[in-house]
Scaffold this motif. Structure first.
Motif, short mmCIF file in Angstrom:
data_model
loop_
_atom_site.label_atom_id
_atom_site.label_comp_id
_atom_site.label_asym_id
_atom_site.label_seq_id
_atom_site.Cartn_x
_atom_site.Cartn_y
_atom_site.Cartn_z
N PRO A 36 0.83 -1.21 0.00
CA PRO A 36 0.00 0.00 0.00
C PRO A 36 0.87 1.26 0.00
N ASN A 37 0.29 2.37 -0.46
CA ASN A 37 0.97 3.65 -0.44
C ASN A 37 -0.06 4.74 -0.15
N ILE A 38 0.28 5.62 0.77
CA ILE A 38 -0.61 6.73 1.13
C ILE A 38 0.20 8.02 1.10
N SER A 39 -0.37 9.05 0.50
CA SER A 39 0.23 10.38 0.48
C SER A 39 -0.78 11.38 0.99
N VAL A 40 -0.30 12.32 1.81
CA VAL A 40 -1.15 13.38 2.35
C VAL A 40 -0.47 14.70 2.02
#
Length: 105
Positions: A36-40
């Motif tokens: 998974p990859n999350i960017s904010v």
């Protein structure tokens, strides 16, 4: 749906807190790597001619950019990217710095 033909899925969300501040989240999943990859991130308009953007992702990469409109056709951008991981998780990448000039007719 065949994950091998489309190895990534993405979900994005953007919200304007005001006319000058907006927030965004990008969540993705890579089926080939099972990762998974999350960017904010956020964008803040400092003035009608300048803006500041910040972003951090699940790989612990912190990015910052500043854009200034110099005149009707010239934009100047300064950017930096820093790997904030601890050294015990592997080699730290050196920080990146950059400057760009955009000419818009």
């Amino acid at each position: 749906f065949d994950p091998m033909k489309n190895p990534t899925s993405l979900l994005t969300f953007r919200h304007d807190l005001s006319n000058d501040v907006s927030l965004a989240v990008l969540a993705g999943y890579d089926f080939k790597r099972a990762e998974p990859n999350i960017s904010v991130g956020a964008k803040c308009m400092l003035s009608p001619d300048s803006s500041l953007k910040v972003k951090i992702d699940s790989s612990a990469i912190f990015s910052l950019s500043f854009r200034q409109k110099m005149n009707k056709i010239v934009d100047l951008t300064f950017a930096a990217q820093v790997d904030t991981k601890s050294p015990k998780f592997g080699p730290i990448k050196p920080p990146k710095f950059g400057m760009g000039i955009s000419l818009v007719p």
